[in-house]
Design an enzyme around this catalytic site. Structure first.
Site, PDB file in Angstrom:
ATOM      1  N   CYS A  82     -59.183 -41.244 -38.883  1.00 51.96           N
ATOM      2  CA  CYS A  82     -58.689 -41.263 -37.128  1.00 51.96           C
ATOM      3  C   CYS A  82     -60.453 -41.349 -36.471  1.00 51.96           C
ATOM      4  O   CYS A  82     -61.228 -40.738 -36.603  1.00 51.96           O
ATOM      5  CB  CYS A  82     -57.934 -39.995 -36.647  1.00 51.96           C
ATOM      6  SG  CYS A  82     -57.831 -40.123 -34.927  1.00 51.96           S
ATOM      7  N   CYS A  85     -60.722 -39.275 -33.798  1.00 50.26           N
ATOM      8  CA  CYS A  85     -60.626 -37.784 -33.742  1.00 50.26           C
ATOM      9  C   CYS A  85     -62.124 -38.158 -33.599  1.00 50.26           C
ATOM     10  O   CYS A  85     -63.195 -37.284 -33.462  1.00 50.26           O
ATOM     11  CB  CYS A  85     -59.982 -37.808 -35.391  1.00 50.26           C
ATOM     12  SG  CYS A  85     -57.942 -38.175 -34.964  1.00 50.26           S
TER      13      CYS A  85
END
Length: 200
Positions: A82, A85
């Protein structure tokens, strides 16, 4: 014996000039090598000091402990792939240092099937997905996607104080995520499917 003959012009051979040129060239090569070595060294230092999701997960409070120790909790659903993230990892690390001892920081990797019940319970469909839990372990707010540090800090400040969070439903850029689990029903349990069983 021609090698022993004296130089008729009286000038010395051109060797010393080529030696000076070689020395200058070698000095430049050494200086460039040193500069490249220093650049590589500092480049590696910068990479090793950056925060990774794996290091955050290793330092995180285990969920079982966070739900029992009487402290408020920031739970993050994440994945190593991600990009949102990854982008927030340094900010989360800084917040963890700032609120150390006051707030549990829990990291749950959505790619680990161990956390599937939590993924389903908190309806995680985009990551990063942050859940703010009070000291009793009850979810009181969500933040989904990339969040500015100021919003996260304001929510954590309110969480520590036990007051309502100013950004209880914050949204930002997310990485799409969906579980492989779908509700299943046997085909014969649906009363509307009886007609499909009739053979002409």
């Amino acid at each position: 014996m021609a090698a022993n003959l004296p130089n008729p012009t009286g000038t010395s051979p051109a060797k010393p000039n080529s030696t000076v040129g070689t020395r200058i060239r070698n000095l430049l090569i050494v200086l460039v090598a040193i500069a490249l070595s220093v650049a590589v060294f500092f480049g590696l230092q910068t990479q090793t000091t950056s925060v990774s999701l794996n290091s955050l997960a290793e330092e995180a409070t285990p969920l079982e402990i966070a739900l029992k120790n009487g402290k408020p909790t920031l739970m993050e659903f994440y994945a190593n792939w991600c990009t949102s993230c990854q982008a927030m990892a340094p900010e989360i690390n800084a917040l963890e240092q700032q609120y150390q001892g006051q707030v549990n920081f829990v990291m749950l990797n959505v790619d680990n099937t161990k956390w599937l019940p939590e993924v389903l319970h908190y309806r995680v469909d985009g990551i990063p997905h942050f859940v703010f839990l009070n000291q009793d372990g009850q979810a009181i707010a969500n933040a989904i996607g990339e969040q500015p540090r100021t919003i996260m800090a304001a929510n954590l400040e309110a969480l520590v104080a036990g007051s309502s969070l100013p950004y209880a439903q914050a949204s930002g850029q997310v990485s799409a995520f969906s579980t492989a689990v779908k509700p299943t029903k046997p085909a014969g349990d649906d009363p509307r499917s009886h007609g499909s069983q009739v053979v002409n």
